[in-house]
Structure formats: C-alpha cells, structure tokens
Design a protein around this motif. Structure first.
Motif, mmCIF file in Angstrom:
data_model
loop_
_atom_site.group_PDB
_atom_site.id
_atom_site.type_symbol
_atom_site.label_atom_id
_atom_site.label_comp_id
_atom_site.label_asym_id
_atom_site.label_seq_id
_atom_site.Cartn_x
_atom_site.Cartn_y
_atom_site.Cartn_z
ATOM 1 N N SER A 21 0.879 -1.034 0.053
ATOM 2 C CA SER A 21 0.054 0.025 0.035
ATOM 3 C C SER A 21 0.837 1.449 -0.043
ATOM 4 O O SER A 21 0.545 2.326 -0.809
ATOM 5 C CB SER A 21 -0.964 0.111 1.189
ATOM 6 O OG SER A 21 -1.735 1.221 1.238
ATOM 7 N N THR A 89 -6.090 6.456 2.167
ATOM 8 C CA THR A 89 -6.208 5.346 1.473
ATOM 9 C C THR A 89 -6.205 4.031 2.821
ATOM 10 O O THR A 89 -5.859 4.568 4.145
ATOM 11 C CB THR A 89 -5.039 4.843 0.783
ATOM 12 O OG1 THR A 89 -5.321 3.638 0.058
ATOM 13 C CG2 THR A 89 -3.942 5.132 1.343
ATOM 14 N N ASN A 93 -5.079 -1.867 0.229
ATOM 15 C CA ASN A 93 -5.412 -1.455 -0.949
ATOM 16 C C ASN A 93 -4.264 -0.611 -1.782
ATOM 17 O O ASN A 93 -3.649 -0.171 -1.168
ATOM 18 C CB ASN A 93 -6.748 -0.444 -0.827
ATOM 19 C CG ASN A 93 -7.920 -0.982 -0.290
ATOM 20 O OD1 ASN A 93 -8.083 -2.457 -0.344
ATOM 21 N ND2 ASN A 93 -8.691 -0.228 0.299
ATOM 22 N N TYR A 120 -12.743 1.775 -9.037
ATOM 23 C CA TYR A 120 -11.729 0.907 -8.683
ATOM 24 C C TYR A 120 -11.979 -0.599 -9.370
ATOM 25 O O TYR A 120 -13.290 -0.877 -9.486
ATOM 26 C CB TYR A 120 -11.651 1.118 -7.505
ATOM 27 C CG TYR A 120 -12.765 1.055 -6.491
ATOM 28 C CD1 TYR A 120 -13.093 -0.330 -6.027
ATOM 29 C CD2 TYR A 120 -13.458 2.144 -6.177
ATOM 30 C CE1 TYR A 120 -14.281 -0.603 -5.060
ATOM 31 C CE2 TYR A 120 -14.478 1.855 -5.495
ATOM 32 C CZ TYR A 120 -14.964 0.431 -5.026
ATOM 33 O OH TYR A 120 -15.981 0.384 -4.122
ATOM 34 N N TYR A 195 -7.768 2.566 -8.680
ATOM 35 C CA TYR A 195 -7.606 2.093 -7.620
ATOM 36 C C TYR A 195 -7.883 0.700 -7.264
ATOM 37 O O TYR A 195 -8.626 0.149 -8.286
ATOM 38 C CB TYR A 195 -8.344 2.891 -6.363
ATOM 39 C CG TYR A 195 -8.006 2.694 -4.953
ATOM 40 C CD1 TYR A 195 -7.223 3.533 -4.569
ATOM 41 C CD2 TYR A 195 -8.910 1.931 -4.104
ATOM 42 C CE1 TYR A 195 -7.135 3.364 -3.122
ATOM 43 C CE2 TYR A 195 -8.703 2.044 -2.942
ATOM 44 C CZ TYR A 195 -7.542 2.654 -2.106
ATOM 45 O OH TYR A 195 -7.431 2.870 -0.783
ATOM 46 N N ARG A 196 -7.125 -0.269 -6.442
ATOM 47 C CA ARG A 196 -7.514 -1.410 -6.362
ATOM 48 C C ARG A 196 -7.899 -1.536 -4.966
ATOM 49 O O ARG A 196 -7.117 -1.388 -3.940
ATOM 50 C CB ARG A 196 -6.249 -2.419 -6.702
ATOM 51 C CG ARG A 196 -5.957 -2.540 -8.322
ATOM 52 C CD ARG A 196 -4.551 -3.268 -8.513
ATOM 53 N NE ARG A 196 -3.808 -1.968 -8.630
ATOM 54 C CZ ARG A 196 -2.611 -2.340 -8.706
ATOM 55 N NH1 ARG A 196 -2.016 -3.665 -8.678
ATOM 56 N NH2 ARG A 196 -1.330 -1.538 -8.600
ATOM 57 N N TYR A 197 -9.001 -2.197 -4.726
ATOM 58 C CA TYR A 197 -9.670 -2.355 -3.366
ATOM 59 C C TYR A 197 -9.747 -4.018 -3.047
ATOM 60 O O TYR A 197 -10.344 -4.595 -3.647
ATOM 61 C CB TYR A 197 -11.057 -1.906 -3.437
ATOM 62 C CG TYR A 197 -12.128 -2.018 -2.129
ATOM 63 C CD1 TYR A 197 -11.896 -1.108 -1.029
ATOM 64 C CD2 TYR A 197 -12.903 -3.253 -1.887
ATOM 65 C CE1 TYR A 197 -12.842 -1.471 -0.061
ATOM 66 C CE2 TYR A 197 -13.405 -3.664 -0.654
ATOM 67 C CZ TYR A 197 -13.485 -2.521 0.355
ATOM 68 O OH TYR A 197 -13.963 -2.825 1.295
ATOM 69 N N ARG A 198 -8.945 -4.248 -2.247
ATOM 70 C CA ARG A 198 -8.839 -5.821 -1.749
ATOM 71 C C ARG A 198 -9.844 -6.226 -0.804
ATOM 72 O O ARG A 198 -10.088 -5.776 0.192
ATOM 73 C CB ARG A 198 -7.353 -5.745 -1.082
ATOM 74 C CG ARG A 198 -7.008 -7.431 -0.933
ATOM 75 C CD ARG A 198 -5.568 -7.594 -0.391
ATOM 76 N NE ARG A 198 -4.641 -6.503 -0.609
ATOM 77 C CZ ARG A 198 -3.595 -6.835 -1.660
ATOM 78 N NH1 ARG A 198 -3.615 -8.128 -2.152
ATOM 79 N NH2 ARG A 198 -2.794 -6.025 -1.929
ATOM 80 N N SER A 203 -10.516 -7.937 6.702
ATOM 81 C CA SER A 203 -10.703 -6.705 6.210
ATOM 82 C C SER A 203 -11.895 -6.219 7.061
ATOM 83 O O SER A 203 -12.620 -7.263 7.769
ATOM 84 C CB SER A 203 -11.322 -6.554 4.773
ATOM 85 O OG SER A 203 -12.344 -7.179 4.647
#
Length: 249
Positions: A21, A89, A93, A120, A195-198, A203
């Motif tokens: 990140s 952020t 992510n 994203y 963006y990349r949202y994991r 989480s």
C-alpha cells in the motif's frame, strides 16, 4: 514548503499488505505529496514494516499507543497534514500509478468541484482482479456511499464539515461524505479505474459483516436526514433492488 496533497494511511495490525500500500503511494506519477502513516496501536509486525520506509522523505510515521479505530486514526493524521488537497487510503489497498495526478487534474481544471472520486478494481488477497466497481453519481449520496474508496477533496471541505465522526465506526466515510454533500459541496464522478480495493478475510467488511455496516449506515441517515427523506430513500432502495441495481450502504 507544504506539499500540495496529503494522504493519510491508518493501519492497525496491517503488516500483511502494508508495504504494498505504501509503495503504491510512492510510485505515483504526481510527486508533490506527503504520506502520513498512522500506526494505530499495532501489536503485529507493522512497526518493523514502517522502519523500511522511515528514511523516505515523503513519509511521516505517527503512532498512537491507544487503539483509536479508523475514524480516530484518520483524525490524528489529518490534524498533522499540511496539504491543500486531502485523501486517505487503507493498508490493504493500492493506488494505480496515475491516480493522484488524474484526481488532482479535475480539481485544478474545475474550481467549482470540491470532491472528486473514481471507479476502482476489486482484487482478491493475492491481487488478482475480480471485477471493476463503477461508482454511482453524486445524487445517490443520500441512498448509499457513492464515493467509494478512491477520492480527493479540498481542505476547505474538512474545515467546514469537521473531522471524521468517531461514533460512526464502519461508516465513518459515508458519514463524512454525506455531510459534505448536504453542506452543498459539489462532487464529481471520474469514470476512470484508479484504485485496487482488496477483499480478504481480515478486512473490516469481512470481520464485521455487511449487515453491521448497513446498520451503522442507516444510523448515519437517521442522524442527518429528515424522516420524510429517509422514507424516500427506503422506497428508492426497494425500487433499485427490484431492478437489480446497486443498493450498498
């Protein structure tokens, strides 16, 4: 001189993905920013991960000995931020390399816009893309959090609507964006994937579950919307659900 953009990155026991990140922030094509990493009383290897970045001039490491939770950690970071444009952020992510540049360009070219947000990708624990998430337009804010995970806003927004509300943990972002919308600030949906949202088992969404997040989001609406407006939102959500359209909080 103060940087143009401040990024706050709160983390609590997020050592698994934290380095990636941070690295995604350091690889931005726009370089005039500061990254404030808030170690929120982590007890895992987070401090050791942060040591790897201690010499990076754009990274400022803050630590709270008390677990503030996400909204409190955000407030701690923003209280020490210096940029005129703000964002945050998560420790799991990733930004696409041109994210800050693209978001900043909207605010520079359109002075009437106060907050910009982008679409994203949703990725799995290993970083593989599962799908693309297309955000809703701003007029759906009273219904659900249309801003999502990738955004940039002017400092004047926070100065007027105030800090993140610590009593709305799990929906602190929705509460902040809804207050921003109701205060009359103009938002713009940038239809680029930046963006990349994991999604993974540790989480916040997985730990607490969608049901609990929805409950807090509904409490946010009760707090800020008049009864007739909440009823209108419920009816609108039912219609959207019947049509197979997104109804997430």
């Amino acid at each position: 001189m103060a940087p143009e953009i401040s990024i706050v990155l709160p983390t609590h026991n997020g050592a698994r993905y934290l380095a990636g990140s941070i690295q995604s922030c350091l690889e931005q094509t726009f370089g005039d920013y500061e990254l404030l990493v808030v170690d929120d009383a982590s007890t895992d290897a987070t401090p050791h991960v942060l040591e790897e970045f201690a010499a990076e001039p754009r990274v400022r490491i803050l630590r709270s000995e008390q677990n503030l939770k996400l909204p409190g950690a955000l407030n701690m970071g923003f209280a020490q931020s210096r940029g005129r444009l703000l964002t945050w952020t998560s420790d799991d992510n990733l930004y696409e390399p041109g994210a800050l540049e693209a978001l900043r360009a909207v605010l520079l070219e359109r002075p009437g816009i106060d907050l910009v947000y982008a679409d994203y990708s949703v990725i799995d624990p290993e970083g593989r893309v599962l799908r693309e998430h297309r955000c809703s337009d701003p007029d759906y804010m009273v219904e659900h959090n249309c801003v999502g995970a990738c955004f940039l806003y002017r400092r004047s927004v926070m100065e007027r609507v105030g800090p993140y509300e610590t009593e709305t943990f799990l929906a602190e972002d929705y509460d902040f964006f809804l207050r921003t919308f109701l205060a009359g600030f103009r938002m713009h949906h940038l239809r680029d994937v930046l963006y990349r949202y994991r999604v993974h088992e540790a989480s916040l969404g997985s730990t607490f579950g969608a049901g609990q997040v929805d409950e807090v989001a509904e409490a946010v609406r009760r707090r800020h919307l008049k009864p007739w407006k909440r009823e209108w939102v419920r009816l609108r959500r039912r219609v959207r659900k019947a049509l197979g359209l997104p109804t997430s909080s």
